[in-house]
Design a protein around this motif. Sequence first.
Motif, mmCIF file in Angstrom:
data_model
loop_
_atom_site.group_PDB
_atom_site.id
_atom_site.type_symbol
_atom_site.label_atom_id
_atom_site.label_comp_id
_atom_site.label_asym_id
_atom_site.label_seq_id
_atom_site.Cartn_x
_atom_site.Cartn_y
_atom_site.Cartn_z
ATOM 1 N N THR A 95 0.821 -1.205 0.000
ATOM 2 C CA THR A 95 0.000 0.000 0.000
ATOM 3 C C THR A 95 0.860 1.262 0.000
ATOM 4 O OG1 THR A 95 -1.493 -1.285 1.382
ATOM 5 C CG2 THR A 95 -2.001 1.037 1.114
ATOM 6 N N ILE A 96 1.857 1.276 0.898
ATOM 7 C CA ILE A 96 2.695 2.472 1.002
ATOM 8 C C ILE A 96 3.504 2.676 -0.278
ATOM 9 C CG2 ILE A 96 4.617 3.527 2.255
ATOM 10 C CD1 ILE A 96 3.589 1.988 4.745
ATOM 11 N N ALA A 97 4.146 1.607 -0.722
ATOM 12 C CA ALA A 97 5.006 1.733 -1.905
ATOM 13 C C ALA A 97 4.202 2.130 -3.138
ATOM 14 C CB ALA A 97 5.750 0.417 -2.152
ATOM 15 N N ASN A 98 2.980 1.612 -3.251
ATOM 16 C CA ASN A 98 2.156 1.980 -4.403
ATOM 17 C C ASN A 98 1.881 3.474 -4.440
ATOM 18 O OD1 ASN A 98 1.975 -0.543 -5.405
ATOM 19 N ND2 ASN A 98 -0.048 -0.982 -4.554
ATOM 20 N N SER A 99 1.536 4.048 -3.265
ATOM 21 C CA SER A 99 1.229 5.473 -3.239
ATOM 22 C C SER A 99 2.471 6.273 -3.599
ATOM 23 C CB SER A 99 0.751 5.895 -1.848
ATOM 24 O OG SER A 99 0.021 4.857 -1.260
ATOM 25 N N LEU A 100 3.615 5.902 -2.996
ATOM 26 C CA LEU A 100 4.836 6.638 -3.289
ATOM 27 C C LEU A 100 5.190 6.558 -4.778
ATOM 28 C CD1 LEU A 100 7.065 5.744 -0.210
ATOM 29 C CD2 LEU A 100 5.800 7.854 -0.673
ATOM 30 N N ALA A 101 5.047 5.355 -5.340
ATOM 31 C CA ALA A 101 5.391 5.190 -6.752
ATOM 32 C C ALA A 101 4.457 6.014 -7.631
ATOM 33 C CB ALA A 101 5.322 3.717 -7.150
ATOM 34 N N ALA A 102 3.185 6.077 -7.242
ATOM 35 C CA ALA A 102 2.233 6.857 -8.035
ATOM 36 C C ALA A 102 2.630 8.328 -8.036
ATOM 37 C CB ALA A 102 0.823 6.688 -7.475
ATOM 38 N N ILE A 103 3.029 8.820 -6.857
ATOM 39 C CA ILE A 103 3.467 10.214 -6.779
ATOM 40 C C ILE A 103 4.721 10.416 -7.631
ATOM 41 C CG2 ILE A 103 4.337 12.015 -5.234
ATOM 42 C CD1 ILE A 103 2.688 10.640 -3.000
ATOM 43 N N GLY A 104 5.677 9.498 -7.450
ATOM 44 C CA GLY A 104 6.937 9.611 -8.170
ATOM 45 C C GLY A 104 6.749 9.611 -9.677
ATOM 46 N N LEU A 105 5.815 8.789 -10.138
ATOM 47 C CA LEU A 105 5.631 8.670 -11.586
ATOM 48 C C LEU A 105 4.840 9.833 -12.165
ATOM 49 C CD1 LEU A 105 5.023 4.855 -11.956
ATOM 50 C CD2 LEU A 105 6.970 6.172 -12.780
ATOM 51 N N ALA A 106 4.105 10.534 -11.269
ATOM 52 C CA ALA A 106 3.297 11.639 -11.763
ATOM 53 C C ALA A 106 4.160 12.856 -12.082
ATOM 54 C CB ALA A 106 2.223 12.000 -10.739
ATOM 55 N N MET A 107 5.379 12.873 -11.533
ATOM 56 C CA MET A 107 6.234 14.042 -11.754
ATOM 57 C C MET A 107 7.178 13.794 -12.928
ATOM 58 S SD MET A 107 7.078 15.145 -7.865
ATOM 59 C CE MET A 107 7.748 13.598 -7.338
ATOM 60 N N PRO A 108 7.397 14.828 -13.748
ATOM 61 C CA PRO A 108 8.329 14.657 -14.870
ATOM 62 C C PRO A 108 9.742 14.359 -14.360
ATOM 63 C CG PRO A 108 7.127 16.735 -15.019
ATOM 64 C CD PRO A 108 6.826 16.165 -13.690
ATOM 65 N N GLU A 109 10.435 13.466 -15.058
ATOM 66 C CA GLU A 109 11.738 13.009 -14.589
ATOM 67 C C GLU A 109 12.735 14.160 -14.384
ATOM 68 O OE1 GLU A 109 12.855 10.123 -17.475
ATOM 69 O OE2 GLU A 109 11.418 8.642 -16.765
ATOM 70 N N PHE A 110 12.790 15.067 -15.356
ATOM 71 C CA PHE A 110 13.776 16.156 -15.258
ATOM 72 C C PHE A 110 13.472 17.045 -14.073
ATOM 73 C CE2 PHE A 110 13.321 15.252 -19.819
ATOM 74 C CZ PHE A 110 14.549 14.636 -19.965
ATOM 75 N N TRP A 111 12.184 17.256 -13.867
ATOM 76 C CA TRP A 111 11.739 18.135 -12.808
ATOM 77 C C TRP A 111 12.169 17.574 -11.449
ATOM 78 C CZ3 TRP A 111 7.933 18.067 -8.890
ATOM 79 C CH2 TRP A 111 7.607 19.329 -8.383
ATOM 80 N N VAL A 112 12.008 16.253 -11.262
ATOM 81 C CA VAL A 112 12.428 15.610 -10.017
ATOM 82 C C VAL A 112 13.903 15.891 -9.760
ATOM 83 C CG1 VAL A 112 12.804 13.395 -8.866
ATOM 84 C CG2 VAL A 112 10.723 13.774 -10.174
ATOM 85 N N ALA A 113 14.703 15.727 -10.796
ATOM 86 C CA ALA A 113 16.137 15.940 -10.649
ATOM 87 C C ALA A 113 16.424 17.374 -10.207
ATOM 88 C CB ALA A 113 16.836 15.645 -11.970
ATOM 89 N N LEU A 114 15.794 18.314 -10.872
ATOM 90 C CA LEU A 114 16.047 19.718 -10.551
ATOM 91 C C LEU A 114 15.613 20.048 -9.139
ATOM 92 C CD1 LEU A 114 15.001 21.456 -13.892
ATOM 93 C CD2 LEU A 114 17.287 21.007 -12.991
#
Lengths: 349, 333
Positions: A165-184
């Motif tokens: 349950t926890i990992a699914n929510s975190l992954a959903a958040i992580g995937l919703a953000m653009p990759e470059f944006w996360v890095a910045l």
Amino acid sequence: MSGISGRGPVVALVGGATAGRGAKPANRFVQKAAPLLRMVARRVGIAVPLLVLVSFSVFAISSISTADPARAILGEGATPQSVAQLRHQLGLDQSFLHRYWDWLSGVAHGGLGNSWYGNIPVLTKISQGLPTTISLVLAAMILTAVVGIPLGLYAGMRRGGKVDTIANSLAAIGLAMPEFWVALVLILLLSVKLRVLPGTGALTLSGDPWQAARHLIIPVVAIALPQICALYRQTRASAAIVAQQDYVRTARAGGISEWSLLRTRVAKNALVAPVTLLGLQLGRMIGIAAVVESVYGLHGIGSIAVQAALTSDLPVVLGVVLVTAAVVMAANLLTDIATYYLAPKARNS
Amino acid sequence: MNRTADVAALSIGGLEISLVQGGRPVPVVTGVNLSVNKKEVLGLVGESGSGKSLTSLAATRLLDPRVVRTTAGSVKLFGKELLTLPEAEMRRVRGKEIGIIFQDPMTSLDPAFTIGYQLNCGLRWHTDLTRAAARNRVLELLGLVGIGDPRRRVDQYPHQLSGGTRQRVMIAMAIACEPKVLIADEPTTALDATTQAQILELIASLATTMEMATVITTHDLGVVADVCDRVAVMYAGQIVECATTDELFYRPKHPYTERLLQSLPGVRAGRLQGIPGQPPRSGRFPQGCRFAPRCPYARPGCSADDPELTRVQTDHAARCLREAELELTGVGA
Ligand SMILES: Nc1ncnc2c1ncn2[C@@H]1O[C@H](COP(=O)(O)OP(=O)(O)OP(=O)(O)O)[C@@H](O)[C@H]1O
Ligand code: SF4
Ligand SMILES: [Mg+2]
């Protein structure tokens, strides 16, 4: 009573057939590995024309799209004579195919030409940036695999559990953000705002390894984070399917512990898709590494490529593309070898 | 091995299994009472959906607790209660004391591992054989279940084997650690007729030579006649009749058994008689006797009272309110 017969001595009748044909061990090894070797040979054979095709495309695109490199190099104030002279020096007055052929024969002789700026050999430039990029991407790959795969296997086997349950929510958040944006955001937040880790600055891998590692942490995490989310998702989905299979129940019926089950049976059966994804992720990570290196002020081949593209330094761009493409193809080959090992059923096709 | 003869190898009492998905648990198996002794082969017969697989899985605690759970009853292995055993101890029972053969050999073997590896697993967990000794034991087991050329087979993957051979591998896995109890859940359903007979013979002969207590689950009463000492008939999640094979075939005491016998091919001069009507959907059992809607002998009273599984003779029990008054026809009569 119909059809009732006695119990036959089946065991006694068929029990003795144990003598096998003993083939020579070396022969057997070659025989077993033959499909694998064939596959590797095929892939390597395809790689060469593929690399030529890639380089040709890049050559063509940059010839069409960029402004006159000679003018770009000399600056706006240059006289037409000096521009023409440089064009001649760089061979830009030759036909497109002629230039490409020259470049290709250079590659065939083991050289990638010289940069148009400062006449430095492209190979030298690349080899200066390679250690940084390799450390970045390799560390990010390892982090992605080490976090994404075990977490995905565990969550998939225990669907609906806490970890899942926890990992699914975190992954959903992580995937919703653009990759470059996360890095910045990570870089800005952790090193610029909070100053938890060293900020931007040149990284010297030859110096204190701890310092180097500290410098790498943020960019590595920045590159890996979105990929971890994606790999977790894929692994979890595969593991969830495997966990429902009859053969998992058979293994349990034999008395296997849940931990062994996960580590051996579920892992091997569920890893084909995640490993394939991981192979694809390498290419993506090299791409993001270019952005991260530029932002973070690291001297890797990504930032070299960005710099070269901005200054129309075609030989450098081509060199980086060629090296990257070769690396990605090597990764694909490794993926195929892994799949060969993981999925025996697919071997003979 | 000082186990007294009167303690059954496996005994299941008052077993209740319920589906627990969403809301209230719905019982789908109720009142399963069974016992098997050493060297004995018991046939558990029932239509598809009657709860045979659930019963086999419950006995080894292999049900997925998120979907279906054992909600009452007891399962005893030589008197030792299994349902309350800690999971770690239960793992030592699975494969070591109780071997299971599953319904579908196509999906029950792991496609990613050689059959040698899969056979070796149980030996590694439950015995302290060395690597070489375990390998030899694996080859021996493959020979024992009638697989020719074990040295070549041992390194093959399941997809390289025929259905019959896979089922033989499943059997080899189940008996690898010489369990005291063997449960075979519809071991032949997925196989062609010739292979079916061979596999059944194999299981029965192994049961005898290895002195196991064996349960063979099937929907085909014809299957049990050849190989079983005793038969338990299951209908809608309950045992409705249980007796020695001869007794059950010649003197059935439950109308459902009678119907099953009459639908056997070869009985009644080749006229194949199905059983009219449908079994109740699991969890939606009718009041009173569950067979009443399809029973030719049903009386209004049958739907009022729940019939108990009552002993009608030594080693013969039936769950029918009118058992005493009915004259049912067996085979060969
Ligand atoms: N995981 C499950 N989820 C929902 N219902 C289930 C599940 N497992 C079993 N059931 C229900 O429980 C009933 C008994 O199932 P079980 O598999 O024990 O029957 P069976 O006698 O083995 O039949 P078959 O001959 O088809 O194997 C069936 O009606 C089935 O619908
Ligand atoms: S109790 Fe009544 S309905 Fe049920 S089997 Fe007996 S006779 Fe038939
Ligand atoms: Mg079943």
